[in-house]
Design a protein around this motif. Sequence first.
Motif, mmCIF file in Angstrom:
data_model
loop_
_atom_site.group_PDB
_atom_site.id
_atom_site.type_symbol
_atom_site.label_atom_id
_atom_site.label_comp_id
_atom_site.label_asym_id
_atom_site.label_seq_id
_atom_site.Cartn_x
_atom_site.Cartn_y
_atom_site.Cartn_z
ATOM 1 N N GLU A 63 3.783 5.699 -5.715
ATOM 2 C CA GLU A 63 3.677 5.652 -7.168
ATOM 3 C C GLU A 63 2.399 6.290 -7.691
ATOM 4 O O GLU A 63 2.223 6.430 -8.899
ATOM 5 C CB GLU A 63 3.797 4.197 -7.634
ATOM 6 N N GLY A 64 1.525 6.694 -6.755
ATOM 7 C CA GLY A 64 0.278 7.339 -7.164
ATOM 8 C C GLY A 64 0.450 8.773 -7.598
ATOM 9 O O GLY A 64 -0.475 9.361 -8.176
ATOM 10 N N ASP A 96 2.375 1.773 -3.411
ATOM 11 C CA ASP A 96 1.303 2.255 -4.296
ATOM 12 C C ASP A 96 1.058 3.740 -4.065
ATOM 13 O O ASP A 96 0.790 4.496 -5.024
ATOM 14 C CB ASP A 96 0.015 1.464 -4.047
ATOM 15 N N TRP A 97 1.117 4.163 -2.796
ATOM 16 C CA TRP A 97 0.912 5.585 -2.476
ATOM 17 C C TRP A 97 2.012 6.424 -3.108
ATOM 18 O O TRP A 97 1.738 7.468 -3.725
ATOM 19 C CB TRP A 97 0.888 5.777 -0.963
ATOM 20 N N ASP A 120 0.834 -1.207 0.000
ATOM 21 C CA ASP A 120 0.000 0.000 0.000
ATOM 22 C C ASP A 120 0.867 1.255 0.000
ATOM 23 O O ASP A 120 0.548 2.252 -0.666
ATOM 24 C CB ASP A 120 -0.923 0.016 1.220
#
Length: 328
Positions: A302-303, A299-300, A296
């Motif tokens: 890479e967001g 992902d944050w 998670d």
Amino acid sequence: MKVLFIGGTGNISLSSTRLAIQRGIDIFLLTRAKGQTVPEGAVSLVADINDEGKVKELIKGHHFDAVVNWIAFEPEDIKRDFRLFRDKTDQYVFISSASCYQKPLSHPVITESTPLVNPFWDYSRKKIACEDQLTDLYRNQGFPITIVRPSLTYDTVIPVPIGGWTEYTIVDRIKRKQPIIVHGDGSSLWTITHARDFAVGFLGLMGHQQAVGQSFHITSDEILTWNQIYDAVAMTTGVEAVKVFIPSDYLGSFDEQLDGSLRGDKAVSTIFDTTKIKRFVPEFNPVIRFKDGIRDTIDWFEGAPDRMLIKKETNDFMDRIIRAYNRP
């Protein structure tokens, strides 16, 4: 319940802010930045905590069930908060650090009664001095304190000592199959806690009458080696990490702060007994495994491209150490 957070939008504290809002707590956030994003449902108070006149004006007419300082690091911060909140709260919560515990350990399992002494890291010694100041205020002035000691809690940071934290550098190196540094031989044990798990235990202490005068560490029960931690980070990329194992004292010779962070914290195996927090807050049951939580987190990062911070100086630092260590 009415609670004031000094801070409340950072890596550890934001999850606690969000959970407080979900639970219907009246949450006030005292922050410096006018443009700082405050979660919907929280009341924003904008001031520098060191501007005592402005803070007194903002909290005039308020009384809080708890005041939490997420950003106090110096004994002078404690003296200031005592002046500001001695008559304004039923509970003052200081966010300390589990790095305050004895180094090296005389017993492998850490409880809240483990001595507080850290000859290696100035950060930890300052936190200990803050705790000493608070204990004196509790004993002699009746200041209603609770001390909380997190240990490497993450959500929007990558919890590794070199190339991580607010940087994406460690992930980029793994993706490019560049060597990464692991302190020691990677076999020492460590405990990493997700901020959402931490929040459950933490909020359970807010307004808890029996928590006044007490100290708690709030950590996961998952114990990993540093090899497993780096492997979990690498698994998010689909690329196997190329590890270079280097002794902590050698790494510390290149940077004073890194020396403190390693010898005063991360190079030492940590096994926490969480019996006390679970006795006071029965609903606390950390469930987020690191291999899931770090997915998670990545992902944050890479967001949004601006979060994927890759520092040339960090890459150069790691390459320089690896070259020096491998030099015949």
